[in-house]
Write a protein that holds these residues in place. Structure first.
Motif, PDB file in Angstrom:
ATOM      1  N   UNK A 181       0.826  -1.209   0.000  1.00 16.46           N
ATOM      2  CA  UNK A 181       0.000   0.000   0.000  1.00 16.46           C
ATOM      3  C   UNK A 181       0.865   1.266   0.000  1.00 16.46           C
ATOM      4  N   UNK A 182       0.482   2.198  -0.889  1.00 17.06           N
ATOM      5  CA  UNK A 182       1.222   3.462  -0.993  1.00 17.06           C
ATOM      6  C   UNK A 182       0.754   4.434   0.092  1.00 17.06           C
ATOM      7  N   UNK A 183       1.730   5.134   0.697  1.00 13.42           N
ATOM      8  CA  UNK A 183       1.415   6.138   1.731  1.00 13.42           C
ATOM      9  C   UNK A 183       2.050   7.471   1.352  1.00 13.42           C
ATOM     10  N   UNK A 184       1.621   8.518   2.039  1.00 12.47           N
ATOM     11  CA  UNK A 184       2.196   9.856   1.843  1.00 12.47           C
ATOM     12  C   UNK A 184       2.642  10.396   3.197  1.00 12.47           C
ATOM     13  N   UNK A 185       3.864  10.913   3.248  1.00 10.99           N
ATOM     14  CA  UNK A 185       4.310  11.597   4.466  1.00 10.99           C
ATOM     15  C   UNK A 185       4.756  13.010   4.107  1.00 10.99           C
ATOM     16  N   UNK A 238       6.332   3.679   0.039  1.00 13.57           N
ATOM     17  CA  UNK A 238       5.841   2.539   0.842  1.00 13.57           C
ATOM     18  C   UNK A 238       6.728   2.330   2.067  1.00 13.57           C
ATOM     19  N   UNK A 239       6.126   1.843   3.120  1.00 11.76           N
ATOM     20  CA  UNK A 239       6.880   1.466   4.315  1.00 11.76           C
ATOM     21  C   UNK A 239       7.472   0.073   4.107  1.00 11.76           C
ATOM     22  N   UNK A 240       8.712  -0.117   4.542  1.00 12.37           N
ATOM     23  CA  UNK A 240       9.316  -1.449   4.456  1.00 12.37           C
ATOM     24  C   UNK A 240      10.237  -1.634   5.651  1.00 12.37           C
ATOM     25  N   UNK A 241      10.573  -2.880   5.944  1.00 10.00           N
ATOM     26  CA  UNK A 241      11.485  -3.174   7.048  1.00 10.00           C
ATOM     27  C   UNK A 241      12.755  -3.793   6.465  1.00 10.00           C
ATOM     28  N   UNK A 292      18.692  -2.300   8.859  1.00  4.76           N
ATOM     29  CA  UNK A 292      18.463  -0.940   9.336  1.00  4.76           C
ATOM     30  C   UNK A 292      17.070  -0.700   9.919  1.00  4.76           C
ATOM     31  N   UNK A 293      16.209  -1.715   9.882  1.00  2.00           N
ATOM     32  CA  UNK A 293      14.889  -1.560  10.486  1.00  2.00           C
ATOM     33  C   UNK A 293      13.901  -0.874   9.559  1.00  2.00           C
ATOM     34  N   UNK A 294      12.899  -0.197  10.166  1.00  2.00           N
ATOM     35  CA  UNK A 294      11.821   0.398   9.375  1.00  2.00           C
ATOM     36  C   UNK A 294      12.317   1.609   8.570  1.00  2.00           C
ATOM     37  N   UNK A 295      11.915   1.629   7.300  1.00  3.49           N
ATOM     38  CA  UNK A 295      12.284   2.733   6.408  1.00  3.49           C
ATOM     39  C   UNK A 295      11.083   3.081   5.535  1.00  3.49           C
ATOM     40  N   UNK A 296      11.100   4.328   5.019  1.00  5.90           N
ATOM     41  CA  UNK A 296      10.075   4.731   4.053  1.00  5.90           C
ATOM     42  C   UNK A 296      10.762   4.853   2.699  1.00  5.90           C
ATOM     43  N   UNK A 297      10.320   4.031   1.739  1.00  2.00           N
ATOM     44  CA  UNK A 297      10.938   4.032   0.408  1.00  2.00           C
ATOM     45  C   UNK A 297      10.200   5.026  -0.488  1.00  2.00           C
ATOM     46  N   UNK A 298      10.905   6.106  -0.884  1.00  2.00           N
ATOM     47  CA  UNK A 298      10.279   7.172  -1.686  1.00  2.00           C
ATOM     48  C   UNK A 298      10.155   6.748  -3.148  1.00  2.00           C
ATOM     49  N   UNK A 299       8.949   6.902  -3.695  1.00  2.00           N
ATOM     50  CA  UNK A 299       8.732   6.655  -5.124  1.00  2.00           C
ATOM     51  C   UNK A 299       8.666   7.981  -5.875  1.00  2.00           C
ATOM     52  N   UNK A 300       7.859   8.916  -5.371  1.00  2.00           N
ATOM     53  CA  UNK A 300       7.800  10.271  -5.943  1.00  2.00           C
ATOM     54  C   UNK A 300       7.818  11.269  -4.791  1.00  2.00           C
ATOM     55  N   UNK A 301       8.238  12.492  -5.103  1.00  2.00           N
ATOM     56  CA  UNK A 301       8.280  13.517  -4.065  1.00  2.00           C
ATOM     57  C   UNK A 301       8.173  14.891  -4.696  1.00  2.00           C
ATOM     58  N   UNK A 302       7.733  15.832  -3.898  1.00  2.00           N
ATOM     59  CA  UNK A 302       7.732  17.218  -4.362  1.00  2.00           C
ATOM     60  C   UNK A 302       7.985  18.151  -3.184  1.00  2.00           C
ATOM     61  N   UNK A 303       8.580  19.299  -3.519  1.00  2.00           N
ATOM     62  CA  UNK A 303       8.798  20.302  -2.478  1.00  2.00           C
ATOM     63  C   UNK A 303       7.491  21.034  -2.222  1.00  2.00           C
TER      64      UNK A 303
END
Length: 713
Positions: free
Chosen positions: A2-6, A56-59, A63-74
């Motif tokens: 599942x895709x998330x946004x932070x 997406x969140x992945x473990x 290094x434990x829990x990480x957030x893998x960025x697919x797209x981003x914007x300022x």
């Protein structure tokens, strides 16, 4: 998954690869108590940037829990904390961390509205005067325009790193210009190549076989071959590269090449296809050199009855010349153009002094030049006379170019040019344009070194053409025989394995280390502790030279490790995968004519201004200012490639030699690396790799026709 946004603020950057853009950063995300680790392609994101990241969140096991960025914007910051971080990031000139804190303390959540609508109110903040307000105002407007370009580019999957450059080149027309022809970016903006332009074009729906795309791809392919040293491409070579790059048919490429020839985008001679600047440079250099060879000297003072007075020269200089050196002095005096070549310890410098004295004895005026600032400085020290870089000699002034040319030639009777193996075809053509027909020309260099970084193999071609007399010095003088650096350099050049017996009084050492990780660790220890302690030198006087940029013992990784060890301070300015800190050793990697710094120039960072996001570099006693957007012209230089070291000498050289770099392991590479050391050379690696390099003389032949053009009678 599942895709998330932070959403939140970049707190610190843990790792960033300058090669791939892969980044690991710590992120202060809203609705998260602890910092979040974000990984992904976030090239050129800076600390303090406010981001909205989809992923997406992945473990990770390690290094434990990480957030893998697919797209981003300022995005504009929403919290007081975010506003302070944003303003303090260096994006807005005139506001650094110190003033950001003061401004936000004064205006809180209204800060950005005040800067946008009533900027004069910043005068209410202690220490901010009218001049700084104007600076902030200009930067704020510019940053807003850059953001428009950035939003457009990011919608086409392009890094925000290019926005400032595109805006600088095109101003408010940036989006319009990119939409009209994205491939123009590759022509106009340094650092943006065909592949970046193609990424934008594909997103814009441009077809694979569109002419603008094919034209840009063909030029890119020729440029890449130029970076490998080729002045031109054979048609078959270009078609092969073009098909791989553009994914089109041979007939489509042939059609594009024909159209480019008609438009004068390409020059074709039989099977050779040139970019016009290279074509005209090669034709021009050959034509000018033939003209200088055949013209009479201004004053033919060295007649058969009045030869060079060698005895007087030897007495004046206190030097005794052998027969070959004496021949070189006579040849120089009696030739319009002459080449003097030889390795270290063979008396090139003392012979050059004799040639100069012969001309001085006859009252001739002499000019001295070399391709780089360091080489010119060494020539000055060796001769006691002023030597200029070729750019300075030709009075280069951007944007007009060289003031010295056919219409305004150099003034003098004789020109001596040192380190000619470094001169590429473009620079040689510019130099020869400015040499009047009646001037004598002496070309000096070591033809066995690596050829120029730029296209061509000029010194080798001139020698091989047999169009001019050549004197080759081969005898190693007694004093030089005491140096194992010199004797080993000659052994390597002759295909013999060097003497690696080490010994307390030696100046050449070999440390046998197998694994690349062990080699890298040993190099750091040598530079930080062992060599400085033993020879009482600073680490800055030690230069690491490596065959390649990439890998564990490549220049990129060694620079990061050496910076950590030698200059561990935290504060600096980040650009790409680098963080630039005060006192760092840095190298310029492109010719910047406005700043008068050139590819390969090494300097030291004197100061960093985190308020204005600028840094000042000291190059040979001259201060040069860089803005953050210009930092892709600099790289760290604790380690550099052997190619980039040409024309330089260092008190101590440390050189890794490993089979992980076997693609580059060639005799002339190792020879060049050894000859850069003045006092001590330390080779770290395996005997197998060293032996392989010494035996390997299969140097890639460069596509040039200068030899053939000079040989034409």
């Amino acid at each position: 998954m599942e895709t998330s946004t932070i959403k939140g603020v970049v707190e610190r950057i843990t790792f960033q690869s300058p090669e791939t853009g892969y980044t690991v950063l710590r992120f202060k995300a809203s609705r998260h108590n602890d910092l979040v680790t974000v990984v992904g392609m976030l090239m050129d994101v800076v600390v303090g940037t406010n981001l909205e990241i989809n992923g997406v969140w992945k473990v990770d096991r390690k290094y434990g829990q990480q957030f893998e960025a697919h797209t981003w914007q300022e995005v504009m910051p929403a919290t007081v904390y975010g506003i302070e971080k944003y303003l303090g990031s260096g994006l807005i000139k005139g506001i650094g961390p110190k003033y950001a804190k003061k401004i936000v303390a004064k205006f809180g959540a209204d800060t950005l509205d005040i800067i946008e609508e009533n900027i004069e109110r910043l005068g209410e903040v202690e220490g901010i005067g009218k001049k700084r307000i104007q600076q902030i105002k200009f930067s704020w407007v510019r940053q807003r325009e850059i953001k428009n370009v950035m939003v457009f580019l990011q919608s086409h999957d392009v890094s925000s790193a290019y926005a400032a450059k595109i805006y600088k080149a095109y101003g408010n027309d940036a989006v319009k210009r990119v939409q009209e022809n994205p491939y123009q970016l590759a022509d106009d903006i340094w650092g943006i190549g065909f592949k970046t332009a193609d990424t934008i074009a594909v997103k814009m729906g441009i077809e694979k076989d569109e002419f603008n795309r094919l034209r840009s791809g063909i030029k890119y392919a020729l440029g890449e071959l130029g970076n490998e040293g080729h002045v031109f491409a054979y048609r078959e070579q270009l078609i092969k590269k073009g098909k791989e790059l553009l994914d089109v048919t041979e007939s489509q490429l042939d059609e594009a090449i024909e159209r480019m020839m008609k438009n004068d985008d390409l020059k074709v001679e039989e099977d050779a296809i040139y970019l016009p600047p290279f074509y005209y440079a090669e034709i021009g250099a050959a034509k000018r050199l033939r003209m200088i060879i055949s013209a009479e000297a201004e004053e033919n003072i060295f007649t058969k009855d009045q030869m060079v007075d060698l005895g007087r020269i030897q007495k004046t200089l206190g030097i005794s010349y052998d027969d070959v050196q004496a021949e070189a002095i006579h040849r120089a005096a009696n030739s319009k153009v002459m080449v003097l070549t030889g390795g270290p310890g063979t008396g090139k410098t003392t012979t050059t002094q004799g040639i100069i004295q012969a001309f001085l004895d006859k009252g001739l005026s002499i000019l001295l030049a070399a391709p780089t600032g360091r080489a010119a400085k060494r020539m000055s020290e060796a001769t006691g006379r002023e030597a200029k870089t070729i750019h300075r000699l030709l009075e280069f002034k951007p944007p007009e170019g060289y003031k010295r040319n056919e219409e305004n030639p150099l003034e003098g009777d004789v020109l001596l040019v040192d380190e000619c193996s470094m001169i590429d075809i473009m620079l040689m053509n510019s130099l020869l344009k400015a040499v009047p027909a009646n001037m004598r020309l002496v070309l000096i260099g070591d033809v066995d070194q690596l050829p120029s970084v730029g296209a061509g193999n000029v010194l080798r071609d001139i020698i091989d053409s047999e169009a001019v007399p050549v004197v080759r010095l081969t005898k190693i003088f007694r004093q030089a025989q005491q140096s194992r650096i010199i004797t080993n350099a000659h052994k390597v050049n002759e295909g013999k394995f060097p003497d690696i017996s080490n010994g307390k009084n030696s100046d050449f050492f070999f440390l046998n280390r197998e694994e690349p990780e062990v080699i890298a660790k040993e190099i750091v220890e040598l530079v930080k502790n062992k060599l400085p302690n033993y020879y009482k030198v600073k680490p800055s006087e030690i230069q690491v030279l490596t065959p390649m940029q990439k890998g564990i013992i490549g220049a990129i990784n060694l620079n990061q490790e050496l910076q950590k060890a030698i200059n561990p301070s935290m504060e600096g300015i980040r650009r790409g995968g680098y963080i630039f800190k005060q006192y760092d050793k840095v190298m310029q990697i492109r010719n910047n004519y406005d700043k008068e710094v050139f590819n390969g120039d090494i300097g030291r960072i004197l100061e960093i201004d985190t308020e204005d996001n600028t840094l000042t570099v000291l190059f040979d006693g001259r201060k040069v200012l860089y803005e953050a957007s210009e930092l892709d012209e600099l790289v760290q230089a604790y380690a550099c490639t052997i190619h980039k070291s040409q024309g330089s000498e260092y008190p101590i050289v440390v050189m890794p030699v490993s089979m992980t770099h076997f693609m580059m392991m060639q005799r002339n590479l190792i020879y060049t690396g050894i000859t850069r050391s003045k006092k001590v050379c330390v080779v770290v690696g395996t005997m197998k790799a060293l032996g392989y390099a010494v035996r390997n003389i299969t140097v890639t032949k460069r596509n040039t026709m200068l030899k053939e053009r000079l040989a034409v009678k």
